[in-house]
Every structure is written in C-alpha cells, then in structure tokens.
Design a protein around this motif. Structure first.
Motif, PDB file in Angstrom:
ATOM      1  N   HIS A  56     -13.813  -8.986  -6.090  1.00  0.00           N
ATOM      2  CA  HIS A  56     -13.634 -10.142  -6.358  1.00  0.00           C
ATOM      3  C   HIS A  56     -12.707 -10.464  -7.773  1.00  0.00           C
ATOM      4  O   HIS A  56     -12.102 -11.542  -8.086  1.00  0.00           O
ATOM      5  N   GLY A  57     -12.693  -9.402  -8.344  1.00  0.00           N
ATOM      6  CA  GLY A  57     -11.804  -9.406  -9.858  1.00  0.00           C
ATOM      7  C   GLY A  57     -10.573  -9.008  -9.515  1.00  0.00           C
ATOM      8  O   GLY A  57      -9.694  -8.969 -10.679  1.00  0.00           O
ATOM      9  N   LEU A  58      -9.893  -8.660  -8.507  1.00  0.00           N
ATOM     10  CA  LEU A  58      -8.842  -8.456  -8.215  1.00  0.00           C
ATOM     11  C   LEU A  58      -7.857  -9.762  -8.517  1.00  0.00           C
ATOM     12  O   LEU A  58      -8.041 -10.832  -8.393  1.00  0.00           O
ATOM     13  N   LYS A  59      -6.644  -9.091  -9.151  1.00  0.00           N
ATOM     14  CA  LYS A  59      -5.801 -10.464  -9.656  1.00  0.00           C
ATOM     15  C   LYS A  59      -5.087 -11.207  -8.412  1.00  0.00           C
ATOM     16  O   LYS A  59      -5.145 -12.563  -8.354  1.00  0.00           O
ATOM     17  N   ASP A  60      -4.740 -10.489  -7.415  1.00  0.00           N
ATOM     18  CA  ASP A  60      -4.060 -11.266  -6.148  1.00  0.00           C
ATOM     19  C   ASP A  60      -5.180 -10.981  -5.106  1.00  0.00           C
ATOM     20  O   ASP A  60      -4.943  -9.776  -4.480  1.00  0.00           O
ATOM     21  N   ARG A 341      -9.664  -4.859 -15.844  1.00  0.00           N
ATOM     22  CA  ARG A 341      -8.873  -6.320 -15.714  1.00  0.00           C
ATOM     23  C   ARG A 341      -9.007  -7.483 -16.640  1.00  0.00           C
ATOM     24  O   ARG A 341      -7.762  -7.902 -17.067  1.00  0.00           O
ATOM     25  N   GLU A 342     -10.107  -7.279 -17.498  1.00  0.00           N
ATOM     26  CA  GLU A 342     -10.204  -8.248 -18.522  1.00  0.00           C
ATOM     27  C   GLU A 342      -9.140  -7.831 -19.588  1.00  0.00           C
ATOM     28  O   GLU A 342      -8.660  -8.949 -20.367  1.00  0.00           O
ATOM     29  N   LEU A 343      -9.137  -6.650 -20.050  1.00  0.00           N
ATOM     30  CA  LEU A 343      -8.222  -6.400 -20.995  1.00  0.00           C
ATOM     31  C   LEU A 343      -6.857  -6.286 -20.794  1.00  0.00           C
ATOM     32  O   LEU A 343      -5.943  -6.683 -21.597  1.00  0.00           O
ATOM     33  N   ALA A 344      -6.544  -6.218 -19.203  1.00  0.00           N
ATOM     34  CA  ALA A 344      -5.331  -6.503 -18.833  1.00  0.00           C
ATOM     35  C   ALA A 344      -4.798  -7.614 -19.000  1.00  0.00           C
ATOM     36  O   ALA A 344      -3.568  -8.263 -19.387  1.00  0.00           O
ATOM     37  N   ASP A 345      -5.629  -8.986 -18.740  1.00  0.00           N
ATOM     38  CA  ASP A 345      -5.398 -10.396 -19.133  1.00  0.00           C
ATOM     39  C   ASP A 345      -5.252 -10.512 -20.426  1.00  0.00           C
ATOM     40  O   ASP A 345      -4.339 -11.381 -20.925  1.00  0.00           O
ATOM     41  N   ILE A 346      -5.968 -10.066 -21.414  1.00  0.00           N
ATOM     42  CA  ILE A 346      -6.177 -10.282 -23.043  1.00  0.00           C
ATOM     43  C   ILE A 346      -4.873  -9.791 -23.458  1.00  0.00           C
ATOM     44  O   ILE A 346      -4.262 -10.494 -24.399  1.00  0.00           O
ATOM     45  N   PHE A 352      -2.545  -2.098 -16.532  1.00  0.00           N
ATOM     46  CA  PHE A 352      -3.908  -2.171 -16.260  1.00  0.00           C
ATOM     47  C   PHE A 352      -4.242  -2.840 -15.061  1.00  0.00           C
ATOM     48  O   PHE A 352      -5.302  -2.540 -14.499  1.00  0.00           O
ATOM     49  N   HIS A 353      -3.584  -3.599 -14.514  1.00  0.00           N
ATOM     50  CA  HIS A 353      -3.829  -4.473 -13.281  1.00  0.00           C
ATOM     51  C   HIS A 353      -3.617  -3.460 -12.223  1.00  0.00           C
ATOM     52  O   HIS A 353      -4.344  -3.231 -11.133  1.00  0.00           O
ATOM     53  N   VAL A 354      -2.546  -2.608 -12.252  1.00  0.00           N
ATOM     54  CA  VAL A 354      -2.315  -1.545 -11.430  1.00  0.00           C
ATOM     55  C   VAL A 354      -3.615  -0.619 -11.137  1.00  0.00           C
ATOM     56  O   VAL A 354      -4.106  -0.181 -10.190  1.00  0.00           O
ATOM     57  N   LEU A 355      -4.114  -0.143 -12.655  1.00  0.00           N
ATOM     58  CA  LEU A 355      -5.112   0.818 -12.655  1.00  0.00           C
ATOM     59  C   LEU A 355      -6.401   0.090 -12.009  1.00  0.00           C
ATOM     60  O   LEU A 355      -7.362   0.630 -11.298  1.00  0.00           O
ATOM     61  N   HIS A 356      -6.631  -1.203 -12.135  1.00  0.00           N
ATOM     62  CA  HIS A 356      -7.685  -1.715 -11.528  1.00  0.00           C
ATOM     63  C   HIS A 356      -7.777  -1.891 -10.201  1.00  0.00           C
ATOM     64  O   HIS A 356      -8.789  -1.525  -9.322  1.00  0.00           O
TER      65      HIS A 356
END
Length: 408
Positions: A56-60, A341-346, A352-356
């Motif tokens: 559910h936390g995935l960006k896309d 994911r949160e740190l990637a957005d901040i 970090f999105h890829v790592l997530h």
C-alpha cells in the motif's frame, strides 16, 4: 504339536496389548490440532498483513496491486478468526493446556501477538474499507480505542506473569519484547486513524497525544529489551537455532518508531496549529524534530536487520518443526521498510523509491516461501499437532476419571 511356553507368553502379551489399546480412548485429528494450537500461529497473519501494508505504501500502485492487497487483507482476517476460534476451543476443551501456554515463560510471550494481528486488521480496514465507504470515521475512531484497551489489558497481565519469575540472561532473546509490542504499535495505529479524521475534528488531538504517549512507553521499554539482547550476544555470541529468527525482532522497535514519529509529526503540524496549542510554530518544530529522530532510528533499524541477516543462514536450524519462528523475517521489518518511502518523499531521493520497491518484492517472495513451507509443515504434522497421550491427559473425561475437579 503342543504350543511352547514362549508362544503362549507371546499370545498373552498380544492379548494384553490389544486390551490396553481397546481401553485407550482414540483421539481424532481435530482434537490433536486444537490441543496442539499455540499463540505462535499469529505471526502467520501478521506476516500476511505485512505484505499489504508494504504494498500500500508503493509510490505507483496499479489496480492489480490494489487487488492483491485486498486479497491479503481478507486472508489476514480469515487467519485471525481461525487462530482466535481455535484457541478459544482449546481453552474450553483443554483448559489445562491453555493455562500452560499462558504461563509458560517462553510460549507465553506470543500471547500479545493477537493484539498486533488485530492492529494489522485495523490498518487494512482504514486502507480498503474506508475509501469504499463500507465504514466511516466514527467506526475507525471506535476501533482505535478498542485497540488501546486491548493492548493495555493484554500487555500488563502478561508482563506481570513474565516478570514474576527470574530469567536466564544466557537464553535471552529479542522476542521477549513482544510483551510490550502492542503498546508500541499504538502510535502506528494512531497515525492511520488520523488519516480519516480531519484536524478540525475535536477527537484528532486526543488520538495524536495518545499515539505519542504509548509510542514512548512501547519504544523505550522495548529498547531496554534490546540493550539486554546486546549484552547477551556479547556473552554467548550470535543467536543460534530457532532463536536466530528472533534477531530480526530487534528491527521492529526503532523501525516502527521512526515511521510513527514522521507520520505523527506530519499530523501535528495541522492539529496543533488548528487548536492554537503550545506556540504558533509548535507543529512545524514537532515535525522537523520527528524527521531528524526518525532518520537516526531508521539507521539503527537497518543496522539490526543486517546484524541479524548476515549470520542467520549459518545459525538457524533448518527444520520444518521451527518454521513458525521464521515468520519473524517479515513483520518486524515493516517499520523501517515503510520509512524508506517516507524519507524518499521528504528528501526527494529517487533511489529510496527504487529501494522501497525492491524490499516490497523481497517481502512478497519471503511470504510465499514461508507460507508454502508452513502449509507443508502443517499437513506433515510438524506443527500444531499434539501427541494422542497428551490430549487424553488434558481431556475432560480423563480428569473426571482421575477424580480431579475439571477446570472449566
């Protein structure tokens, strides 16, 4: 030709064995399963909940992934009902076995996992039932207080039982922190509840403060357990056997606290400002401080993950009887993975999105492997199955024949 004395003795022995077998009550497979069930079944549901929380936390998120999440959500609820129903039947039919599990210094630490499993269901309800308008904010708010009460009423009695006996430091494991985990997860449940409550809602401030309050209790208490764990491995080296899985549990407190601080801090910006509390900049200060603290705790969680993962394969017992302990590879890691994911957005970090995404895929693969092995172990009788004599010993009829007063 007359039979010899040895033949006569053999026939007499066979008759005696047959008579004993006839007098011994037969135990069906369902009774053996009910008697052999344990609180260690809940990590299976928690690992299932970990999958849809991460996805559910995935960006896309595609519609296919959303459908997969929903399937896992209903599967988690089915596992929760199966576990609670079976343990309730065990308490009714075999109260001595149920009491034995509650008071056991090792198996008793898994009792609070029923609360953690309930937390994953609340989070799933917010993710999938609220957007479809099957439930509303009032229902979610009620679930929050039910969870808080459930956590307190479960954790404190189990801690009283556990602390009432001495424990050997040489056998200490991070799994003992399960006794406090439900209170630590109040902060996680709180920020999910605040997603459906507006800052203008008078209930939001209470949820925010209760989230911080219990997150502090849970994190610091579990942190004390982690400190003892470090002392233990200094004395004995890395955890071995089934305890090697417990090393991953140390990732949970710093990981979930890092996630909770960011999410609660974000909500505090609007809630404190709307209610004009502390100071005009209080919300922004809380959020900024939360991000810095979360980054520090995130690093600690990643360290504990690597610290447990590197020696794991060489220390763990490769036995189907211990497959349930391997579910610790899933749910304790949800906190720090979601924090990625949160740190990637901040900080605007595409890497970090890829790592997530990579960690989400690995979580799904881990779930598939563990679920298949758990099903195989179940049908082969390695888990959740008692010996017939143990079932008979704890049965109502056997206690009645012995002249005991049945515990009902």
């Amino acid at each position: 030709m007359a039979p010899s004395d040895s033949d006569a003795a053999s026939q007499l022995s066979e008759k005696t064995v047959n008579n004993e077998q006839e007098r011994t009550p037969r135990v069906n497979a369902i009774c053996r399963r009910i008697h052999g069930w344990s609180w260690q079944a809940f990590p299976v549901g928690m690992g299932t909940g970990a999958v849809y929380v991460i996805l559910h936390g995935l960006k896309d998120r595609s519609p296919v992934i959303a459908t997969v999440e929903t399937v896992f959500y209903f599967l988690n609820m089915a596992l929760f009902l199966l576990n609670t129903t079976t343990l309730l039947l065990q308490a009714i039919l075999y109260p001595r076995q149920a009491y034995r599990l509650l008071t056991d210094p090792v198996k008793g630490i898994f009792v609070p996992l029923i609360v953690l499993s309930f937390a994953t269901i609340i989070i799933g309800t917010i993710n999938y039932a609220v957007p479809t308008h099957h439930v509303g904010p009032d229902f979610v708010y009620a679930l929050f207080w039910i969870y808080v009460g459930f956590a307190v009423l479960t954790c404190f009695p189990m801690m009283m039982i556990w602390f009432n006996k001495p424990h050997d430091l040489a056998h200490f494991t991070p799994a003992y922190a399960f006794l406090v985990f439900p209170m630590m997860l109040v902060g996680v449940v709180a920020f999910n509840v605040l997603r459906v409550l507006t800052p203008e809602d008078s209930r939001s401030l209470g949820v925010l403060l209760i989230g911080y309050f219990f997150q502090g209790i849970g994190f610091f208490m579990t942190f004390f357990y982690i400190c003892i764990y470090i002392i233990r491995i200094i004395m004995t080296g890395f955890l071995r056997g089934h305890q090697a899985n417990g090393a991953f549990i140390a990732c949970g407190p710093p990981g979930f606290t890092a996630l909770a601080l960011i999410k609660l801090g974000r909500q505090a910006r609007e809630i404190l400002a709307h209610n004009k509390l502390v100071s005009p900049m209080a919300g922004e200060i809380w959020y900024a401080g939360s991000v810095m603290a979360s980054l520090l705790l995130f690093g600690l969680a990643v360290f504990f993950f690597l610290f447990g993962a590197m020696p794991w394969w060489f220390k763990v017992h490769k036995s189907m009887k211990e497959i349930l302990g391997c579910w610790a590879l899933t749910f304790p890691n949800v906190g720090w993975i979601a924090t990625i994911r949160e740190l990637a957005d901040i900080f605007n970090l595409p890497g970090f999105h890829v790592l997530h995404i990579i960690m989400a895929v690995l979580m799904c693969i881990t779930w598939v492997v563990l679920f298949v092995l758990t099903v195989v172990a179940f049908f082969q009788g390695h888990i959740f199955k008692s010996m017939p004599e143990d079932v008979i010993k704890d049965s109502f009829l056997h206690r009645h024949e012995e002249g005991e007063t049945p515990i009902v």
